[in-house]
Scaffold this active site. Structure first.
Site, mmCIF file in Angstrom:
data_model
loop_
_atom_site.group_PDB
_atom_site.id
_atom_site.type_symbol
_atom_site.label_atom_id
_atom_site.label_comp_id
_atom_site.label_asym_id
_atom_site.label_seq_id
_atom_site.Cartn_x
_atom_site.Cartn_y
_atom_site.Cartn_z
ATOM 1 N N TYR A 107 0.835 -1.199 0.000
ATOM 2 C CA TYR A 107 0.000 0.000 0.000
ATOM 3 C C TYR A 107 0.868 1.247 0.000
ATOM 4 O O TYR A 107 1.910 1.292 0.653
ATOM 5 C CB TYR A 107 -0.873 0.052 1.259
ATOM 6 C CG TYR A 107 -2.072 -0.850 1.238
ATOM 7 C CD1 TYR A 107 -3.223 -0.487 0.548
ATOM 8 C CD2 TYR A 107 -2.073 -2.053 1.935
ATOM 9 C CE1 TYR A 107 -4.343 -1.300 0.554
ATOM 10 C CE2 TYR A 107 -3.195 -2.871 1.948
ATOM 11 C CZ TYR A 107 -4.323 -2.492 1.254
ATOM 12 O OH TYR A 107 -5.430 -3.285 1.255
ATOM 13 N N TYR A 146 -1.004 -9.972 0.484
ATOM 14 C CA TYR A 146 0.045 -9.486 1.383
ATOM 15 C C TYR A 146 -0.065 -10.164 2.747
ATOM 16 O O TYR A 146 -1.143 -10.561 3.166
ATOM 17 C CB TYR A 146 0.015 -7.960 1.498
ATOM 18 C CG TYR A 146 -1.268 -7.343 2.004
ATOM 19 C CD1 TYR A 146 -1.556 -7.292 3.370
ATOM 20 C CD2 TYR A 146 -2.194 -6.775 1.121
ATOM 21 C CE1 TYR A 146 -2.720 -6.707 3.832
ATOM 22 C CE2 TYR A 146 -3.354 -6.188 1.570
ATOM 23 C CZ TYR A 146 -3.618 -6.161 2.935
ATOM 24 O OH TYR A 146 -4.777 -5.580 3.381
ATOM 25 N N ARG A 156 -3.589 -11.904 3.392
ATOM 26 C CA ARG A 156 -4.856 -11.438 2.854
ATOM 27 C C ARG A 156 -4.978 -11.891 1.398
ATOM 28 O O ARG A 156 -4.056 -11.731 0.620
ATOM 29 C CB ARG A 156 -4.944 -9.897 2.853
ATOM 30 C CG ARG A 156 -5.000 -9.181 4.188
ATOM 31 C CD ARG A 156 -6.130 -9.591 5.102
ATOM 32 N NE ARG A 156 -7.424 -9.919 4.513
ATOM 33 C CZ ARG A 156 -8.359 -9.038 4.136
ATOM 34 N NH1 ARG A 156 -8.153 -7.745 4.261
ATOM 35 N NH2 ARG A 156 -9.516 -9.443 3.641
ATOM 36 N N HIS A 159 -7.542 -8.233 -2.783
ATOM 37 C CA HIS A 159 -8.831 -7.582 -2.527
ATOM 38 C C HIS A 159 -8.767 -6.099 -2.850
ATOM 39 O O HIS A 159 -7.714 -5.476 -2.807
ATOM 40 C CB HIS A 159 -9.263 -7.770 -1.068
ATOM 41 C CG HIS A 159 -8.316 -7.142 -0.088
ATOM 42 N ND1 HIS A 159 -7.163 -7.767 0.311
ATOM 43 C CD2 HIS A 159 -8.338 -5.949 0.552
ATOM 44 C CE1 HIS A 159 -6.512 -6.984 1.156
ATOM 45 N NE2 HIS A 159 -7.189 -5.865 1.315
ATOM 46 N N HIS A 161 -10.748 -2.629 -1.540
ATOM 47 C CA HIS A 161 -11.674 -2.048 -0.562
ATOM 48 C C HIS A 161 -12.643 -1.126 -1.301
ATOM 49 O O HIS A 161 -12.226 -0.337 -2.158
ATOM 50 C CB HIS A 161 -10.915 -1.231 0.472
ATOM 51 C CG HIS A 161 -9.949 -2.022 1.306
ATOM 52 N ND1 HIS A 161 -10.275 -2.520 2.544
ATOM 53 C CD2 HIS A 161 -8.672 -2.413 1.074
ATOM 54 C CE1 HIS A 161 -9.231 -3.165 3.053
ATOM 55 N NE2 HIS A 161 -8.238 -3.120 2.177
#
Ligand SMILES: [Fe+2]
Lengths: 241, 230
Positions: A107, A146, A156, A159, A161
């Site tokens: 991120y 990640y 995770r 995905h 959000h």
């Protein structure tokens, strides 16, 4: 105009506040029961957004942070679908915001120090407003899985959000969209906060070959359902009360 | 077997996660991407009424600040009108009544500037409810009282998301200098436990000539804030 309430939220479809296998929820979950309200004008209204609020490039995550002539690295995808309500009606002109990790699972955030590199051409956020049919789309790259510390070795699933408004503050929703075929979905403690398999399945975007752009981008389809609204069958009854 | 009801089911919520700022407040995440971020100007320049600041901290069950929380606010203007077609009346040009509030990542303190909302019509305009004049909310031990058609005391609706919060938490902020209106407020009166009502009341003070309300939110444990299923 009828101004009836929205259907009560089906709390058995959503994750409960306390989900011990997702450890952070343990100390951040209220323990008292929620107080159930009849809706007032405070709940049936919500912010209204328009095309003045955003720019056309905002829904193109491949380019909206890239230098001129460059683009984000990763598997190019189109994420598209409709925002509907529980009555099956489209929700037009509503703001949809998205954020995600880059193709390596990193991120762009001060508080993300994962060793996968930041992509200089990828910001990782986008936003759009649904059209008159409730339709939306984003162009982006498929995010990477990640690791995170919950148990020491959790990963995770890939995905995106998503944040959606609808027409009222009581429809406000943030969720996550997963990708068909990802074996990490079934192992994820955050996914498994959702109590039903049907609910989990509804968060998995389907590979949509019909919507691909040949020789350019693969596509996934993801519809979002917001709370529906009662119609007033006995409208005259309380008029003037 | 019976016929199928063809309703769709609401998409389940998932936590906003720790990096919610990337999507909803990218400047706070550390980068500049949009022409304008949404939710920074709640009242706009033309709003009537008293200019106020609201500050607080969100506290978890261990007593520590929640530093990655994001709060959205939704309020009426000083006349009690929401910037929405279903709220009767007009709002000032530039008044949106909606805001996004993030914390200082080191301390968890947050704050926002707005105008104090006016009292809001309750359920008067909703065409549903019990057929006969109902008991007042809170009077019936099975909760069958209607919230009625009284004005609601001035309040700001809050929606709280963060890592570890699986579905956004709804609450309301009321004002401690509105004791009379608060005492008649149908939503506060719905809270059976009188000692929980003060968790929704912000405390007024003045600092450098500015009106500041303090509103701390406790997610869990002693003094837990009242949250609503709206
Ligand atoms: Fe994430």
């Amino acid at each position: 105009m009828s101004q009836a309430e929205f259907y009560q939220r089906d709390r058995e479809r959503h994750p409960p506040a306390l989900t011990p296998d997702y450890k952070t929820s343990v100390m951040r979950s209220p323990r008292a029961a929620l107080i159930s309200l009849q809706q007032s004008v405070s709940e049936i209204t919500g912010p209204v957004f328009g095309h003045n609020d955003i720019d056309p490039i905002d829904n193109d995550l491949i380019h909206n942070y890239a230098k001129d002539g460059e683009s984000a690295i990763g598997e190019r995808i189109i994420m598209h679908g409709r925002v509907l309500d529980e009555n099956g009606r489209p929700v037009p002109n509503t703001l949809v915001e998205a954020w995600q990790a880059n193709a390596g699972g990193r991120y762009r955030h001060k508080k993300d120090t994962y060793l996968a590199p930041v992509d200089p051409n990828f910001g990782g956020c986008g936003r759009t407003i649904t059209d008159e049919n409730g339709y939306y789309f984003f162009r982006t790259v498929k995010p990477g899985a990640y690791p995170w510390r919950n148990w020491v070795n959790n990963w995770r699933p890939a995905h995106i959000h998503l944040s959606v408004f609808g027409t009222s503050f009581s429809q406000r929703l943030i969720t996550q969209c997963y990708f068909e075929g990802d074996p990490l979905i079934a192992k994820c403690p955050i996914v498994k906060t959702i109590p039903t398999q049907d609910g989990i399945d509804s968060l998995v975007a389907a590979l949509d070959l019909n919507a691909t752009v040949p020789l350019d981008s693969i596509a996934y389809k993801f519809d979002i359902v917001l709370r529906g609204r009662r119609s007033t069958l006995f409208e005259n009854r309380l008029e003037g009360n | 077997m019976v016929q199928k009801l063809d309703y769709l089911k609401e998409t389940p919520s998932q936590t906003a996660g720790p990096y919610v700022h990337i999507g909803l407040a990218p400047g706070a995440a550390g980068f500049d991407i949009y022409r304008q971020e949404l939710g920074w100007d709640i009242a706009g320049p033309n709003a009537k009424g008293e200019r106020i600041r609201v500050e607080g901290i969100v506290i978890d069950g261990t007593g520590n600040p929640v530093k990655d929380v994001l709060i959205e606010t939704w309020q009426a203007n000083a006349d009690g009108v929401y910037a929405h077609p279903e709220s009767e009346g007009e709002v000032e040009e530039g008044f949106r009544g909606w805001g996004r509030v993030i914390t200082d990542f080191e301390t968890g303190e947050w704050g926002f500037d707005t105008v104090k909302p006016g009292p809001v019509k309750a359920r008067k305009s909703l065409g549903t409810g019990p057929l006969h004049p109902p008991a007042h909310a809170g009077d019936d031990w099975l909760g069958r009282g209607d919230e009625g058609h009284e004005d609601m005391a001035p309040h700001i609706n809050l929606w709280i998301v963060a890592r570890g919060i699986n579905i956004g938490l709804n609450t309301r902020l009321y004002f401690d200098d509105e004791a009379e209106a608060n005492a008649k407020d149908p939503v506060l009166n719905l809270i059976e436990w009188h000692n929980r009502r003060p968790t929704l009341i912000a405390k007024r003070s003045e600092r450098d000539g500015k009106v500041v309300y303090r509103f701390d939110i406790r997610l869990q444990g002693e003094g837990e804030t009242v949250f609503f299923d709206v």
